[in-house]
Design an enzyme around this catalytic site. Sequence first.
Site, PDB file in Angstrom:
ATOM      1  N   HIS A 185       0.813  -1.225   0.000  1.00  0.00           N
ATOM      2  CA  HIS A 185       0.000   0.000   0.000  1.00  0.00           C
ATOM      3  C   HIS A 185       0.843   1.270   0.000  1.00  0.00           C
ATOM      4  O   HIS A 185       0.293   2.366  -0.023  1.00  0.00           O
ATOM      5  CB  HIS A 185      -0.932   0.019   1.217  1.00  0.00           C
ATOM      6  CG  HIS A 185      -0.198   0.288   2.507  1.00  0.00           C
ATOM      7  ND1 HIS A 185       0.488  -0.684   3.184  1.00  0.00           N
ATOM      8  CD2 HIS A 185      -0.024   1.428   3.225  1.00  0.00           C
ATOM      9  CE1 HIS A 185       1.033  -0.167   4.270  1.00  0.00           C
ATOM     10  NE2 HIS A 185       0.742   1.119   4.313  1.00  0.00           N
TER      11      HIS A 185
HETATM   12  C1  UD1 Z   1      -1.896   5.766   5.447  1.00  0.00           C
HETATM   13  C2  UD1 Z   1      -0.573   6.312   5.959  1.00  0.00           C
HETATM   14  C3  UD1 Z   1       0.485   5.226   5.880  1.00  0.00           C
HETATM   15  C4  UD1 Z   1       0.053   3.970   6.610  1.00  0.00           C
HETATM   16  C5  UD1 Z   1      -1.311   3.527   6.094  1.00  0.00           C
HETATM   17  C6  UD1 Z   1      -1.825   2.378   6.922  1.00  0.00           C
HETATM   18  C7  UD1 Z   1      -0.080   8.685   5.613  1.00  0.00           C
HETATM   19  C8  UD1 Z   1       0.701   9.650   4.822  1.00  0.00           C
HETATM   20  N1  UD1 Z   1      -0.118   7.433   5.152  1.00  0.00           N
HETATM   21  O1  UD1 Z   1      -1.730   5.419   4.081  1.00  0.00           O
HETATM   22  O2  UD1 Z   1       1.685   5.688   6.491  1.00  0.00           O
HETATM   23  O3  UD1 Z   1       0.992   2.960   6.385  1.00  0.00           O
HETATM   24  O4  UD1 Z   1      -2.252   4.608   6.213  1.00  0.00           O
HETATM   25  O5  UD1 Z   1      -2.749   1.603   6.215  1.00  0.00           O
HETATM   26  O6  UD1 Z   1      -0.644   9.035   6.613  1.00  0.00           O
HETATM   27  N2  UD1 Z   1      -9.123   4.710   1.503  1.00  0.00           N
HETATM   28  C9  UD1 Z   1     -10.351   4.105   1.593  1.00  0.00           C
HETATM   29  N3  UD1 Z   1     -10.854   3.843   2.813  1.00  0.00           N
HETATM   30  C10 UD1 Z   1     -10.208   4.153   3.949  1.00  0.00           C
HETATM   31  C11 UD1 Z   1      -8.959   4.768   3.871  1.00  0.00           C
HETATM   32  C12 UD1 Z   1      -8.428   5.047   2.642  1.00  0.00           C
HETATM   33  O7  UD1 Z   1     -10.984   3.813   0.575  1.00  0.00           O
HETATM   34  O8  UD1 Z   1     -10.719   3.868   5.037  1.00  0.00           O
HETATM   35  C13 UD1 Z   1      -8.523   4.964   0.168  1.00  0.00           C
HETATM   36  C14 UD1 Z   1      -8.844   6.334  -0.392  1.00  0.00           C
HETATM   37  O9  UD1 Z   1      -8.975   6.188  -1.785  1.00  0.00           O
HETATM   38  C15 UD1 Z   1      -7.592   7.110  -0.076  1.00  0.00           C
HETATM   39  C16 UD1 Z   1      -6.500   6.076  -0.158  1.00  0.00           C
HETATM   40  O10 UD1 Z   1      -7.103   4.889   0.306  1.00  0.00           O
HETATM   41  O11 UD1 Z   1      -7.394   8.170  -0.958  1.00  0.00           O
HETATM   42  C17 UD1 Z   1      -5.278   6.401   0.670  1.00  0.00           C
HETATM   43  O12 UD1 Z   1      -5.627   6.676   2.025  1.00  0.00           O
HETATM   44  P1  UD1 Z   1      -4.676   7.589   2.935  1.00  0.00           P
HETATM   45  O13 UD1 Z   1      -5.206   7.643   4.323  1.00  0.00           O
HETATM   46  O14 UD1 Z   1      -4.403   8.887   2.256  1.00  0.00           O
HETATM   47  O15 UD1 Z   1      -3.319   6.838   2.910  1.00  0.00           O
HETATM   48  P2  UD1 Z   1      -2.969   5.302   3.124  1.00  0.00           P
HETATM   49  O16 UD1 Z   1      -2.448   4.769   1.837  1.00  0.00           O
HETATM   50  O17 UD1 Z   1      -4.105   4.616   3.773  1.00  0.00           O
HETATM   51  N1  UDP Z   2      -3.558  -5.819   9.017  1.00  0.00           N
HETATM   52  C1  UDP Z   2      -4.806  -6.415   9.211  1.00  0.00           C
HETATM   53  N2  UDP Z   2      -5.483  -6.866   8.119  1.00  0.00           N
HETATM   54  C2  UDP Z   2      -4.976  -6.796   6.863  1.00  0.00           C
HETATM   55  C3  UDP Z   2      -3.701  -6.198   6.684  1.00  0.00           C
HETATM   56  C4  UDP Z   2      -3.032  -5.708   7.784  1.00  0.00           C
HETATM   57  O1  UDP Z   2      -5.276  -6.521  10.339  1.00  0.00           O
HETATM   58  O2  UDP Z   2      -5.642  -7.234   5.912  1.00  0.00           O
HETATM   59  C5  UDP Z   2      -2.829  -5.299  10.191  1.00  0.00           C
HETATM   60  C6  UDP Z   2      -1.463  -5.922  10.401  1.00  0.00           C
HETATM   61  O3  UDP Z   2      -1.571  -7.074  11.204  1.00  0.00           O
HETATM   62  C7  UDP Z   2      -0.666  -4.808  11.063  1.00  0.00           C
HETATM   63  C8  UDP Z   2      -1.303  -3.545  10.521  1.00  0.00           C
HETATM   64  O4  UDP Z   2      -2.550  -3.928   9.949  1.00  0.00           O
HETATM   65  O5  UDP Z   2      -0.846  -4.808  12.467  1.00  0.00           O
HETATM   66  C9  UDP Z   2      -0.419  -2.920   9.471  1.00  0.00           C
HETATM   67  O6  UDP Z   2      -1.105  -1.879   8.854  1.00  0.00           O
HETATM   68  P1  UDP Z   2      -0.682  -1.291   7.444  1.00  0.00           P
HETATM   69  O7  UDP Z   2       0.092  -2.295   6.687  1.00  0.00           O
HETATM   70  O8  UDP Z   2      -1.935  -0.759   6.836  1.00  0.00           O
HETATM   71  O9  UDP Z   2       0.191  -0.017   7.841  1.00  0.00           O
HETATM   72  P2  UDP Z   2       1.722   0.225   8.252  1.00  0.00           P
HETATM   73  O10 UDP Z   2       2.072  -0.678   9.360  1.00  0.00           O
HETATM   74  O11 UDP Z   2       2.543   0.027   7.024  1.00  0.00           O
HETATM   75  O12 UDP Z   2       1.724   1.670   8.641  1.00  0.00           O
END
Ligand code: UD1
Ligand code: UDP
Length: 359
Positions: free
Chosen positions: A205
């Site tokens: 992601h």
């Molecule tokens: C964010 C964090 C990242 C973290 C990740 C955990 C920042 C800069 N990034 O990335 O560090 O690793 O969360 O998962 O803060 N979207 C949905 N539903 C949701 C959330 C997001 O559909 O509940 C989609 C939207 O299209 C959105 C995209 O995901 O534009 C990205 O979401 P965003 O919160 O901007 O960043 P993440 O990639 O989730």
């Molecule tokens: N995770 C989860 N379900 C999933 C994928 C990830 O519960 O389908 C959990 C995983 O066990 C970990 C956390 O989400 O604890 C990691 O989140 P993510 O990879 O979104 O973010 P990051 O750690 O890179 O910020």
Amino acid sequence: MHVAIVLGTRPEIIKMSPIIRYCEELGLDYSLIHTGQHYSYEMDAAFFHDLELPKPGYKLNVGSGTHAEQTGKIMVGLERILIHDRPDVVLVQGDTNTVLGSALSAAKLNIDVGHVEAGLRSRDRTMPEEINRLLTDHIARYLFAPTELARSNLLQEGIDEEKIRVTGNTVVDAVLQNIEIAEQRSRIFRDLDLMPGGYFVLTAHRQENVDNREKLGNLIAAMRELHSIYGLPILFPAHPRTLKRLDEFGLSVPEGIRILEPQGYLEFLLLERSARAILTDSGGIQEEACILHVPCITLRENTERPETLETGGNILAGTDPGRILQAVSTVLSAEASWTNPFGDGRSGKKIVDILLGDR
Ligand code: UD1
Ligand code: UDP
């Protein structure tokens, strides 16, 4: 003492959960504030349900947007609450926009910031997360470093030693607190018709990976080859960001990759623990693979968790298919007998006790 715990995304809910549970246990005066950065049921409410967490007292509903939009909305929304409630400490976790926006709002109101998971550095300032961590660490009053290495990163940047405490990472608490519950409650292997050890897990992601058509295409190509070599299914609980990009780039997923909804925490822990190997660009999943002694291939050029590389159980492979396949082969033949570098599973308690002892 009044602690305001702020969270906004999936990993923050998971890694704050041990702290929230301990605050509940102590009957502490704390508030829970959700920025709403993540909002889809399976990225947000599912974790409150699985981890049996209390409902947040405040929800900012900031949703998705550009970095500035998201961070700005978090700052404005949180500032109102902080002016009204005047907590003694605002606790944030990790490196998301929720973390930086919240830390900035609190620091400008002269409210102490506590940063859980302080001191991680990838040394790659093109990553939004690196900017978020750096800035948050430099305005925090309490830096809860998970390891000695994280502590030394902070000292090198001139951060006052007295503000830093090495507490381990609350992800260990989360894994240990939930793995047995997962065994009792989850039917994931039956539901997905899987054999332990008979599949790979993939997650991706990171902005720098999935927003780039070439890199995302390379990752998919690597998975096609992985499946053809090992003949095992690749389970891919896809982040909504990644699904959106696959669609936008017109990339189709080959046979052998099973796209799943993002999984609940209990299901995902079990999937991780019994995977032949995990391929990921996630931060938290690198840690969990290490804690669970599962071989990990990190689909990035760097990591802010180098402790996992030192165990031999995690290898950086970037997004090139040849490198990824080589890394899978290497990591599968490594001895999985390393010691978990992220602490003893009592980090949440240590963090809260430090805050209580200091006031
Ligand atoms: C964010 C964090 C990242 C973290 C990740 C955990 C920042 C800069 N990034 O990335 O560090 O690793 O969360 O998962 O803060 N979207 C949905 N539903 C949701 C959330 C997001 O559909 O509940 C989609 C939207 O299209 C959105 C995209 O995901 O534009 C990205 O979401 P965003 O919160 O901007 O960043 P993440 O990639 O989730
Ligand atoms: N995770 C989860 N379900 C999933 C994928 C990830 O519960 O389908 C959990 C995983 O066990 C970990 C956390 O989400 O604890 C990691 O989140 P993510 O990879 O979104 O973010 P990051 O750690 O890179 O910020």
